[in-house]
Design a protein around this motif. Structure first.
Motif, short mmCIF file in Angstrom:
data_model
loop_
_atom_site.label_atom_id
_atom_site.label_comp_id
_atom_site.label_asym_id
_atom_site.label_seq_id
_atom_site.Cartn_x
_atom_site.Cartn_y
_atom_site.Cartn_z
N PRO A 97 0.81 -1.23 0.00
CA PRO A 97 0.00 0.00 0.00
C PRO A 97 0.84 1.27 0.00
O PRO A 97 0.48 2.25 -0.68
CB PRO A 97 -0.83 -0.13 1.29
N VAL A 98 1.95 1.28 0.74
CA VAL A 98 2.81 2.46 0.77
C VAL A 98 3.46 2.69 -0.60
O VAL A 98 3.54 3.83 -1.09
CB VAL A 98 3.89 2.32 1.87
N VAL A 99 3.90 1.61 -1.24
CA VAL A 99 4.52 1.73 -2.57
C VAL A 99 3.49 2.25 -3.57
O VAL A 99 3.80 3.12 -4.41
CB VAL A 99 5.09 0.37 -3.01
N ILE A 100 2.26 1.75 -3.51
CA ILE A 100 1.21 2.20 -4.42
C ILE A 100 0.94 3.68 -4.22
O ILE A 100 0.85 4.46 -5.18
CB ILE A 100 -0.07 1.37 -4.20
N TYR A 101 0.81 4.09 -2.97
CA TYR A 101 0.53 5.50 -2.67
C TYR A 101 1.65 6.40 -3.16
O TYR A 101 1.40 7.41 -3.85
CB TYR A 101 0.33 5.66 -1.16
N LEU A 102 2.90 6.06 -2.84
CA LEU A 102 4.02 6.91 -3.24
C LEU A 102 4.19 6.94 -4.75
O LEU A 102 4.55 7.97 -5.33
CB LEU A 102 5.31 6.41 -2.57
N THR A 103 3.92 5.82 -5.41
CA THR A 103 4.07 5.78 -6.87
C THR A 103 3.03 6.65 -7.55
O THR A 103 3.36 7.47 -8.43
CB THR A 103 3.95 4.33 -7.37
N TYR A 104 1.78 6.51 -7.15
CA TYR A 104 0.72 7.31 -7.78
C TYR A 104 0.89 8.80 -7.47
O TYR A 104 0.66 9.65 -8.33
CB TYR A 104 -0.65 6.83 -7.32
N MET A 105 1.29 9.13 -6.25
CA MET A 105 1.51 10.53 -5.92
C MET A 105 2.72 11.08 -6.66
O MET A 105 2.77 12.27 -7.01
CB MET A 105 1.69 10.70 -4.41
N GLY A 106 3.72 10.24 -6.91
CA GLY A 106 4.85 10.66 -7.74
C GLY A 106 4.42 11.00 -9.15
O GLY A 106 4.84 12.01 -9.73
N MET A 107 3.55 10.17 -9.73
CA MET A 107 3.04 10.44 -11.08
C MET A 107 2.21 11.72 -11.10
O MET A 107 2.33 12.54 -12.03
CB MET A 107 2.22 9.24 -11.54
N ILE A 108 1.37 11.92 -10.09
CA ILE A 108 0.57 13.14 -10.02
C ILE A 108 1.46 14.36 -9.86
O ILE A 108 1.23 15.42 -10.47
CB ILE A 108 -0.45 13.03 -8.87
N SER A 109 2.51 14.25 -9.03
CA SER A 109 3.43 15.38 -8.82
C SER A 109 4.18 15.73 -10.08
O SER A 109 4.41 16.92 -10.37
CB SER A 109 4.40 15.05 -7.68
N ILE A 110 4.58 14.73 -10.86
CA ILE A 110 5.27 15.01 -12.13
C ILE A 110 4.35 15.76 -13.08
O ILE A 110 4.75 16.75 -13.72
CB ILE A 110 5.77 13.69 -12.75
N ALA A 111 3.12 15.29 -13.21
CA ALA A 111 2.16 15.97 -14.09
C ALA A 111 1.89 17.40 -13.60
O ALA A 111 1.82 18.34 -14.41
CB ALA A 111 0.85 15.18 -14.15
N PHE A 112 1.76 17.58 -12.29
CA PHE A 112 1.54 18.91 -11.72
C PHE A 112 2.73 19.83 -12.00
O PHE A 112 2.56 20.99 -12.39
CB PHE A 112 1.32 18.77 -10.21
N GLY A 113 3.95 19.32 -11.83
CA GLY A 113 5.14 20.12 -12.10
C GLY A 113 5.28 20.48 -13.56
O GLY A 113 5.68 21.61 -13.90
N LEU A 114 4.94 19.56 -14.47
CA LEU A 114 5.03 19.86 -15.90
C LEU A 114 4.05 20.96 -16.29
O LEU A 114 4.38 21.85 -17.08
CB LEU A 114 4.75 18.59 -16.71
N PHE A 115 2.85 20.90 -15.73
CA PHE A 115 1.87 21.95 -16.04
C PHE A 115 2.35 23.31 -15.54
O PHE A 115 2.32 24.31 -16.28
CB PHE A 115 0.52 21.60 -15.41
N CYS A 116 2.81 23.37 -14.30
CA CYS A 116 3.28 24.65 -13.74
C CYS A 116 4.50 25.16 -14.50
O CYS A 116 4.62 26.36 -14.79
CB CYS A 116 3.60 24.49 -12.25
N GLY A 117 5.44 24.27 -14.81
CA GLY A 117 6.63 24.68 -15.56
C GLY A 117 6.29 25.18 -16.94
O GLY A 117 6.90 26.16 -17.43
N SER A 118 5.32 24.55 -17.60
CA SER A 118 4.92 24.99 -18.93
C SER A 118 4.32 26.39 -18.89
O SER A 118 4.66 27.25 -19.72
CB SER A 118 3.90 24.00 -19.51
N VAL A 119 3.44 26.65 -17.90
CA VAL A 119 2.85 27.98 -17.77
C VAL A 119 3.94 29.02 -17.48
O VAL A 119 3.95 30.12 -18.05
CB VAL A 119 1.78 27.99 -16.66
N GLY A 120 4.88 28.67 -16.59
CA GLY A 120 5.96 29.60 -16.26
C GLY A 120 6.83 29.94 -17.45
O GLY A 120 7.18 31.11 -17.69
N PHE A 121 7.21 28.94 -18.24
CA PHE A 121 8.07 29.19 -19.40
C PHE A 121 7.37 30.04 -20.45
O PHE A 121 7.94 31.01 -20.97
CB PHE A 121 8.51 27.86 -20.02
#
Length: 745
Positions: free
Chosen positions: A704-728
């Motif tokens: 369960p911990v691995v599943i949670y951290l993996t999915y949150m990692g994927m969500i964080s990457i997508a969130f960072g890409l969106f913010c970085g794209s708007v900033g650039f």
């Protein structure tokens, strides 16, 4: 019209003219009544038609602001009085309904500017009409996932040792189609093995006998320890465990329970199984014999039935389970322990149930009220938006100061320089005009792919929220929002291809085919690979969220046959478009970047740049995380779209301010910096998820911990890409704007 009995005159059946003015007046009155009755039947329905034949009810008076405040105070006084008297808020009585209605008054408002009171049913399920049931009609309940807040590994109901799945007629009412999002979440609606007939109550009824072997006993012990709960639905209404004495209601019922020696008088802790269910179905009567189902409750019981000789078979009698016998209740003496029978390696269990139909005061439109009791008010979402707006206003003031005062003064001063001596004394951001639009020397392809992918993520999410706001999708329908996000992400592939190709063309690079392929495959390929590895472990654990091979094929076909061609189409259009025009020429030899002051250190700006974008969404993020991992209800998509807009504005303003300060320090290498300054908010999101894991979740086990951290990692990457794209993209617009305003020889 058909419900009103009009008798024909006995004197004559033929048409006749009125013999006097008074008779004509009476006939006109009769025809007026019939006409009024017909209009009412067309507009109001048969029930209102009968009322329309009499006096017409006056329109409800619209309350002014003062009257509304007085009414709220009166209702608040009634609420406090009932609460002091010990009245519960979860029951089916009139007072409980009145208390829930007052408690949820802020949730029962529709509209953007002028909010109007409405029922939760119209807000959560707009356009859905109530289902009518006739007395004696067969109705089926359906199973949902067996879930736990202590682990993110749900199981299918029929994976538990229990009765077999029944075969029911596949009519329109019992047909449930699964969308792509529901398949990815492991949601499959299956009929429960309990037979119900409308308005037919009965006592204890044995269902089946099951043999539980040693391995299954150990597994059931783990399910009890990890507090797994079984979920069902009836008429789309989730099952509730409700206690009026303790004033609580919770969805689902536990698989079993663990009791200590102080309760059972045994030597050690013991696990017990809930094998008997008491269903209480609440209804409201409708005209005729029809009813609306307004409540679906369960009271689980652990009861050790006497197994008849030769075992229980369908139709055989069980002495401890008689429909006309005494009640089956929880008692320490009759608890069913989860342990093998004496002298055997297996455990014999008889499952049973009883049904009681009760008439309640709750109406169909208010039956969802109890599910939202205790949840956050919409005012908290409003406060979150106000908090985010304050950050935006602060940044807007900072940018206004830069643009109106500092930047205008700089531009005026630069344009007034006429002599060579003045030009040689240039300082600040104009000094780097010959290098500011020099294409990035470090991985221009990676930058263009990241910005294009971020634009695709942002546009698909915004379109998904718009679909939810305009009622094209419903967040309460399982899997619909996830399905819309996936499909819109696929359809927005052309946006990613276009943005990536235009930036890559500006960098004067030649490997445009590789750029298009990476834009189409980089992020989806990485996520699919991670998801496939996780799916293998979920399959080994027997989790319901393990995706079938067919679903993986569907995702692959969406990626290869739809998303990738759209990316290539967008890339083709982007390459054929004109190169991005810039107001200054780039020098052949790059200018040496001087030592930057301490506050413009790249690591420091990247760390500080992500704080404000994350801070603008952190309050709303708490509700989203609770909905994702704590199974709470989240339906305010309008607030979420507003928060996304505020997030985009915050990223743009932070990027512009940091880019201006960097150029003033005569540092022209701003391309990657403008991306990472805002993309670092994805790191803060992941750090927040670690805090949420340690403080709000109580996960048990490694998977369960691995599943949670993996999915949150994927969500964080997508969130960072969106913010970085708007900033650039914001920094690119800003630099083109300010250098276009100065005269450069």
């Amino acid at each position: 019209v058909r419900r009103c009995n009009h008798t024909q005159p006995a004197t004559s059946t033929s048409a006749s003219f009125p013999s006097s003015p008074s008779q004509a007046t009476d006939n006109m009155k009769d025809w007026s009544k019939i006409l009024l009755l017909l209009i009412a039947s067309l507009h109001l329905g048969g029930a209102a038609a009968a009322d329309a034949a009499g006096a017409v009810a006056p329109a409800k008076k619209k309350l002014n602001r003062k009257e509304r405040k007085e009414l709220v105070k009166k209702n608040e006084a009634t609420y406090k009085k009932l609460k002091e008297e010990g009245q519960d808020e979860v029951g089916h009585s009139e007072n409980a309904n009145r208390m829930r209605d007052f408690n949820l008054r802020k949730k029962k408002r529709k509209g953007l500017l002028r909010k109007k009171q409405a029922s939760l049913a119209s807000i959560l399920f707009p356009g859905v009409t109530p289902e009518l049931y006739e007395s004696g009609e067969s109705v089926w309940m359906f199973t949902d996932l067996v879930t736990s807040k202590k682990t993110q590994v749900p199981y299918d109901f029929y994976k538990l040792p229990g009765c077999k799945r029944p075969v029911i007629p596949t009519d329109k009412r019992n047909r449930h189609r699964r969308n792509l999002g529901a398949r990815l979440q492991g949601l499959e609606i299956k009929p429960a093995p309990y037979e119900l007939k409308v308005m037919t109550s009965h006592g204890c009824k044995p269902l089946c006998q099951v043999q539980i072997n040693g391995n299954e006993l150990k597994w059931m012990h783990r399910l009890v320890d990890r507090q797994y709960r079984i979920h069902m639905t009836l008429d789309s209404l989730p099952i509730l465990m409700r206690s009026q004495k303790m004033n609580y209601a919770v969805r689902g019922y536990p698989v079993g329970f663990k009791a200590g020696p102080e309760h059972t008088k045994l030597e050690k802790d013991e696990h017990f199984l809930y094998n008997h269910l008491k269903f209480t179905i609440t209804y409201s009567s409708q005209p005729g014999d029809d009813i609306h189902i307004t409540g679906f409750d369960v009271h689980p019981v652990s009861f050790k039935h006497q197994i008849p000789e030769g075992g229980f078979k369908e139709g055989s009698a069980v002495s401890t389970c008689v429909p006309t016998g005494g009640p089956v209740g929880n008692n320490v003496q009759t608890y069913l322990p989860l342990q093998a029978d004496e002298g055997k390696s297996t455990m014999s269990v008889i499952y049973s149930y009883e049904v009681e139909w009760q008439k309640g005061a709750t109406q169909w439109a208010d039956r969802w009220d109890v599910y939202l009791i205790g949840g956050p008010d919409d005012d908290i979402h409003s406060f979150a938006i106000v908090n985010s707006l304050m950050i935006v206003l602060f940044l807007t003031g900072a940018i206004a100061t830069i643009m109106v005062r500092t930047l205008r003064k700089d531009i005026a001063g630069y344009n007034e320089m006429q002599t060579l001596e003045d030009a040689q004394e240039e300082t600040g951001w104009k000094l780097v005009h010959g290098d500011v639009f020099r294409p990035p020397q470090t991985s221009p392809m990676a930058l263009s792919v990241a910005v294009g992918t971020g634009a695709q993520i942002g546009s698909s999410f915004v379109f998904a929220m718009l679909c939810a706001i305009f009622k094209l999708t419903n967040s309460m329908r399982k899997g619909q929002v996830l399905t819309s996000i996936i499909l819109l992400y696929v359809l927005c592939g052309s946006i990613a291809g276009y943005v990536s190709a235009r930036l890559y063309k500006f960098s004067e690079a030649k490997a445009w085919k590789t750029n298009a392929i990476l834009t189409a495959t980089a992020l989806p390929g990485a996520f699919v690979a991670i998801f496939t590895v996780l799916n293998v472990f979920l399959s080994l654990a027997g989790a319901a969220t393990a995706v079938s091979f067919l679903t993986i094929i569907v995702l692959f076909l969406l990626w290869v046959c739809v998303s990738a061609p759209l990316v290539f189409l967008g890339a083709f259009v982007g390459l054929k478009a004109k190169t991005i025009e810039v107001p200054t020429k780039t020098n052949q030899i790059a200018r040496i970047v001087p030592d930057a002051p301490w506050h413009m250190n790249p690591i420091l700006t990247i760390i500080m740049g992500g704080i404000l974008p994350f801070g603008s969404v952190c309050i709303e993020l708490a509700f989203i995380m609770s909905a994702l991992w704590l199974h709470q209800i989240y339906y305010v998509m309008g607030f979420l779209l507003a928060v996304i807009g505020i997030l985009g504005a915050t990223c743009a303003q932070v990027s512009i301010v940091l880019c201006y300060l960097q150029l003033c320090a005569e540092d022209h290498i701003w391309w990657w910096r403008s991306f990472w300054n805002c993309a670092s908010s994805g790191l803060y999101l992941y750090l927040y998820s670690l805090w949420f894991l340690s403080s709000r979740l109580d996960l048990v086990g490694l998977l369960p911990v691995v599943i949670y951290l993996t999915y949150m990692g994927m969500i964080s990457i997508a969130f960072g890409l969106f913010c970085g794209s708007v900033g650039f993209l914001s920094s690119l617009w800003f630099t083109r704007t300010i250098y276009n305003a100065v005269k450069v020889d």
